[in-house]
Design a protein around this motif. Sequence first.
Motif, PDB file in Angstrom:
ATOM      1  N   UNK A 185       0.773  -1.062   0.272  1.00 45.60           N
ATOM      2  CA  UNK A 185       0.374  -0.257  -0.040  1.00 45.60           C
ATOM      3  C   UNK A 185       0.406   1.023  -0.246  1.00 45.60           C
ATOM      4  N   UNK A 186       0.488   1.781  -0.371  1.00 44.95           N
ATOM      5  CA  UNK A 186       1.641   3.577  -0.962  1.00 44.95           C
ATOM      6  C   UNK A 186       1.525   3.971   0.061  1.00 44.95           C
ATOM      7  N   UNK A 187       1.940   5.156   0.440  1.00 45.12           N
ATOM      8  CA  UNK A 187       2.071   6.196   1.363  1.00 45.12           C
ATOM      9  C   UNK A 187       0.868   7.097   0.561  1.00 45.12           C
ATOM     10  N   UNK A 188       0.398   8.530   1.039  1.00 49.67           N
ATOM     11  CA  UNK A 188      -0.983   8.589   0.073  1.00 49.67           C
ATOM     12  C   UNK A 188      -0.081   9.755   0.075  1.00 49.67           C
ATOM     13  N   UNK A 189       1.196  10.388   0.294  1.00 56.00           N
ATOM     14  CA  UNK A 189       1.631  11.702  -0.790  1.00 56.00           C
ATOM     15  C   UNK A 189       1.396  13.098  -0.372  1.00 56.00           C
ATOM     16  N   UNK A 190       1.354  14.073  -1.735  1.00 53.87           N
ATOM     17  CA  UNK A 190       0.478  14.298  -2.334  1.00 53.87           C
ATOM     18  C   UNK A 190      -0.787  14.621  -2.014  1.00 53.87           C
ATOM     19  N   UNK A 191      -1.925  13.609  -1.424  1.00 52.18           N
ATOM     20  CA  UNK A 191      -2.809  13.595  -1.421  1.00 52.18           C
ATOM     21  C   UNK A 191      -3.199  14.362  -0.025  1.00 52.18           C
ATOM     22  N   UNK A 192      -2.599  14.138   0.834  1.00 51.44           N
ATOM     23  CA  UNK A 192      -2.580  14.856   2.117  1.00 51.44           C
ATOM     24  C   UNK A 192      -2.889  15.997   1.768  1.00 51.44           C
ATOM     25  N   UNK A 193      -3.211  16.724   1.045  1.00 52.63           N
ATOM     26  CA  UNK A 193      -4.028  18.340   0.414  1.00 52.63           C
ATOM     27  C   UNK A 193      -4.995  17.974   0.750  1.00 52.63           C
ATOM     28  N   UNK A 194      -5.635  17.649  -0.317  1.00 51.97           N
ATOM     29  CA  UNK A 194      -7.143  16.832  -0.450  1.00 51.97           C
ATOM     30  C   UNK A 194      -8.059  16.681   1.078  1.00 51.97           C
ATOM     31  N   UNK A 195      -9.057  17.323   1.040  1.00 48.96           N
ATOM     32  CA  UNK A 195      -9.248  17.169   2.468  1.00 48.96           C
ATOM     33  C   UNK A 195      -9.691  15.890   2.510  1.00 48.96           C
ATOM     34  N   UNK A 196     -10.346  14.325   2.226  1.00 46.72           N
ATOM     35  CA  UNK A 196     -10.559  12.990   2.306  1.00 46.72           C
ATOM     36  C   UNK A 196      -9.437  12.472   1.104  1.00 46.72           C
ATOM     37  N   UNK A 197      -8.519  12.901   0.923  1.00 44.11           N
ATOM     38  CA  UNK A 197      -7.462  12.853   0.282  1.00 44.11           C
ATOM     39  C   UNK A 197      -6.740  11.223   0.445  1.00 44.11           C
ATOM     40  N   UNK A 198      -6.044  11.355   2.050  1.00 53.29           N
ATOM     41  CA  UNK A 198      -5.548   9.797   2.065  1.00 53.29           C
ATOM     42  C   UNK A 198      -6.973   8.878   2.207  1.00 53.29           C
ATOM     43  N   UNK A 199      -7.667   9.235   3.309  1.00 51.67           N
ATOM     44  CA  UNK A 199      -9.340   8.694   2.729  1.00 51.67           C
ATOM     45  C   UNK A 199      -9.511   7.990   1.941  1.00 51.67           C
ATOM     46  N   UNK A 200      -9.900   8.361   0.513  1.00 51.61           N
ATOM     47  CA  UNK A 200     -10.042   8.190  -0.630  1.00 51.61           C
ATOM     48  C   UNK A 200      -8.686   6.977  -1.144  1.00 51.61           C
ATOM     49  N   UNK A 201      -8.269   7.393  -0.639  1.00 56.06           N
ATOM     50  CA  UNK A 201      -6.814   6.135  -0.992  1.00 56.06           C
ATOM     51  C   UNK A 201      -7.181   4.484  -0.218  1.00 56.06           C
TER      52      UNK A 201
END
Length: 715
Positions: A185-201
């Motif tokens: 499973x990859x880390x969230x990377x720049x998805x953390x900038x979005x409100x639900x980005x980490x949850x989406x992954x």
Amino acid sequence: MSSENEKPGGGADGGGAEQLALIRETVRKAKVPKAKPRTWRGAALAKGLPVARVVVDKGGVHLDRYFDYAVPEELDADAQPGVRVRVRFGAGARNVQGGRREGGGLIDGFVVERLAESDYSGPLAALASVVSPERVLSPEMLALARAVADRYAGSLADVLQLAVPPRNARAEAKPSPEPPGPPPVPDAGTWVRYGNGSAFLRALAAGGAPRAVWTALPGATWADEIARAVAATLAGGRGALVVVPDGRSAGRVDAALTALLGEGRHALLTAESGPEKRYRQWLAVRRGSVRAVVGTRAAMFAPVEKLGLVVVWEDGDSSHSDDHAPFPHVREVLELRATHDKCAFLLGSTSCTVEAAQLVESSWAAPLVADRATVRAAAPLVRTVGDGELARDEAARAARLPSLAWQAVREGLKSGPVLVQVPRRGYVPRLSCERCRTPARCRHCSGPLEAPDERDLKCGWCGRGEPQWRCTECGGVRLRAAVVGARRTAEELGRAFPAVPVRTSGRDHVLDSVPGRPALVVSTPGAEPVAEGGYAAALLLDGWAMLGRPDLRAGEEALRRWIGAASLVRGQDEGGTVVVVAEPTLRPVQALVRWDPVGHALRELAERAELGFPPVSRMAEVLGRPEAVEAFLTSAQLPPDAQVLGPVLMRPSEPGRARRPGDPPVGETWERALLRVPPGSGSALAAALKTAQAGRLARGGGDPVRIRVDPPDIG
């Protein structure tokens, strides 16, 4: 007195019983011959399932049905559901719905299923040959193709031509590698900038099916973010499909996936790959060796095993709308796949289309956005120059660039490259009245006037000269270039900044990237190269020309083009500046200044709902010669709530201009009618149009009529 044949106390039944027993014994001892095998013209047929149901490669909607064929014994093993076959169409072939003969000669087809018997009671033609035992048409793909054909009032054969690539024997002969195991499973990377980005992954990795409309932040991180969403899906043991508008975008996602996962975990399906390599990659996907696909428009049908995620990037790009019947759109096809396969859906763009806003408003998908503070930090500073200021500016009158633009260019060149976006390529401009902006047209044929050598005016359609032009609206006699091409702009900038290199990127030569050194990069919309470290500044020229197009999507498209270019510029914290030459009070310009594409799309959606325009309503286009369009509309049994708009005359095609699919032939006059229905009646409209077209084709004769459901251009 009794007969001598009668027995005492028995009567006639006694002798009858003995005779019956004798007959039974004789039959039991007799050698009964075996039944003859079923044959077709002397050839033995397959045992068990001697009938093959075939979809033939004939695109007319009046032939949109299955046909039954006999399976010869020698083809029994290879003629399995999903394989390519050759059949003789019309020489004994019987249609499943009524047994009619159609056409003639050998044509291609696909076996859909094998049956013990046919619905047709007469003799069947036999399969001519099996082209290849490779099963290229899966039941899932067949169901998807049927759904797409029904939605767009087209035929199944037309959709399969788009979905299944042409065969390449050398590619089929090569075995596909064994599929690799799931990646971590990859880390969230720049998805953390979005409100639900980490949850989406996390939902993707856990096998969930979230649906999101993603407004990506400016910059070049979007490809890595898509790669991480794909990696999370693969980590959960499922497949992923990413469709982008062009080969450059596909190359960026390909590079991001390779950097994140390594080689061999995904397939790249683009036209640049060549037929053999592309088919080999497609076969690896069909055989389950690869479970992730990145590609352009045709990849929307890629047969990904255990599909868990579908992604479409930049759904507003016209490249996502297929130019071949039945003209499906990538966004709509991937929506169908997400619904049928119960998989996750991600629609991403730096801008936002009205259709994307509707998906959120209807709660079919959730928004995936960053907060305003993050957006302001990532976006460049946007400044505007209106037409009034442009007219008073001495620098603008001299070289069409206002003083603010000159200043932005000079400051930007101190630290890096500067991007200049021009609405068209080439050198020959279109002309309009300098006073009222009315387009300059020919008195004889109403064609556009051109000035190829900047001295003599002539018509771009009929070629006649126009030495004494006068505006028909205001009487003005002075002209201005409505849109000056990229080559002309590059020459002007080269003279103004002689010590700075000038590069151009457009249709004939598109740059993928440029170094981070000071330079001027002149580009047409969509061909902007990525600059190393981002552009220091950008100029968006002739904005009024983009906004003035007679198209319902003119404002949306202009904003998408502007944001696409501005996203390549450094953020405000790094001094990035964008200057747009357009009227500041217009809604798309204000949306660009605020960097609020979602708000613009929501307001557009509300207006379209009030006016009954798509995507709130469903619309179809009927195009052809006037008498053909009239006859078609008369015969069509449209839904009761359908509204007919038009017909109206289409503008003749310009000589020398590249023709688009569906354009009227040069010199011919065609009409277009638009059919509109409210929400919920789209399927009924498509079915009615398909039935009318099928009846018309079955009767034969008459001029052609083109049908397009959800046309991209209804201006």
